[in-house]
Scaffold this active site. Structure first.
Site, PDB file in Angstrom:
ATOM      1  N   ASP A  70      78.973  47.470  18.697  1.00 54.48           N
ATOM      2  CA  ASP A  70      78.330  46.360  19.849  1.00 54.48           C
ATOM      3  C   ASP A  70      77.413  45.238  19.900  1.00 54.48           C
ATOM      4  O   ASP A  70      76.145  46.336  18.781  1.00 54.48           O
ATOM      5  CB  ASP A  70      78.930  47.709  20.777  1.00 54.48           C
ATOM      6  CG  ASP A  70      78.193  48.361  21.429  1.00 54.48           C
ATOM      7  OD1 ASP A  70      76.861  48.050  21.570  1.00 54.48           O
ATOM      8  OD2 ASP A  70      78.492  49.391  21.790  1.00 54.48           O
ATOM      9  N   ALA A  71      76.491  45.000  20.274  1.00 54.76           N
ATOM     10  CA  ALA A  71      75.647  44.329  20.147  1.00 54.76           C
ATOM     11  C   ALA A  71      74.122  45.410  20.948  1.00 54.76           C
ATOM     12  O   ALA A  71      73.115  44.886  19.849  1.00 54.76           O
ATOM     13  CB  ALA A  71      75.217  42.654  21.563  1.00 54.76           C
TER      14      ALA A  71
END
Length: 277
Positions: A119-120
């Site tokens: 995820d970011a």
């Protein structure tokens, strides 16, 4: 992965390429040393030891290993390790205009894509490749490829909490247990704790959800290991091709997994699987 049979020196067929030449072209060793490896019985083709120097193989279909380590014969395949920084989404093109992975693939002519996702806000090891078959093995949970994460979490984690992570916790999409869990540090002064988790699950944001379930939300998360690959000292935001040893380890894992584990329907790994740790 299937291949044809190597041709012995007595065979009339002259199709294929001599095994020692294939090994030399793959960078395993000089042709003379490759001949010594063959005669010594250290080379296998499609799982069978080949000791005849006149043996010919089909490099496009046959599988070769030396001392049990797979040899990459297809030189069109690229295998890249990226230390993904935070703030970057695991996509080759983000439809919302956020920073994506394209900036890290400019040094390669091939169209590379990410294997799985982070995820970011998670940093760490991400594999980029144009080898769809290997990507399937690495990304699909049925093959059991493990990933190691270091999580900085809120609160003081106890040994009892570590045991709970290994025994399993209940999440909204079902129970989950860490393959391994280890407490690296725990501060009594409220400085948080460092936990190492080993998982083969590909479920969405699984590390963050597991730690939240035991009362220790993740503050920072990094993936340090993916199968046989270790992030090492690669700086954040840098990418490099895998070494010959790393490629061999990765291909050996993939061949072993596909020969011993029935594959389920493959996820779409061209732009990462649906999961993001």
């Amino acid at each position: 992965m299937t291949g044809g049979a190597a041709q012995g020196p007595g065979a009339e067929s002259t199709e294929g390429v001599r095994l020692q030449k294939v090994l030399a072209n793959a960078g395993v060793a000089s042709r003379r040393v490759a001949e010594d490896l063959i005669v010594a019985g250290r080379v296998r083709v499609n799982g069978e030891v080949v000791t005849e120097l006149g043996s010919r193989i089909d490099p496009e279909n046959d599988l070769v290993d030396v001392d049990g380590t797979a040899v990459q014969l297809d030189q069109s395949k690229r295998y890249v390790m990226l230390n993904k920084p935070t703030g970057v989404v695991s996509s080759m093109k983000d439809d919302r205009g956020r920073p994506d992975l394209r900036r890290f693939t400019k040094d390669w002519d091939e169209r590379l894509y990410n294997v799985g996702r982070l995820d970011a806000e998670t940093s760490g090891l991400l594999v980029l490749t144009n080898d769809g078959e290997l990507a399937h093995v690495l990304a699909h949970p049925s093959f059991g490829v493990t990933k190691v994460y270091i999580a900085k979490v809120d609160g003081r984690v106890t040994p009892q909490t570590i045991q709970k992570l290994v025994r399993g916790v209940e999440l909204e999409d079902g129970p989950i247990a860490a393959d391994k869990a280890r407490l690296l540090s725990s501060s009594a002064e409220g400085g948080g704790s460092l936990v190492e988790l080993t998982l083969h699950s590909g479920r969405n944001r699984i590390v963050r959800r597991m730690m939240a379930a035991v009362g220790h939300p993740v503050v920072e998360l990094v993936r340090r290991q993916f199968g046989p690959l270790h992030l090492g000292t690669l700086p954040a935001g840098r990418a490099r091709e895998l070494t010959k040893v790393e490629r061999g380890a990765l291909l050996t894992l993939a061949r072993s997994a596909t020969s011993s584990t029935p594959a389920e329907d493959a996820p779409d790994t061209r732009d990462g699987d649906p999961s993001a740790e």
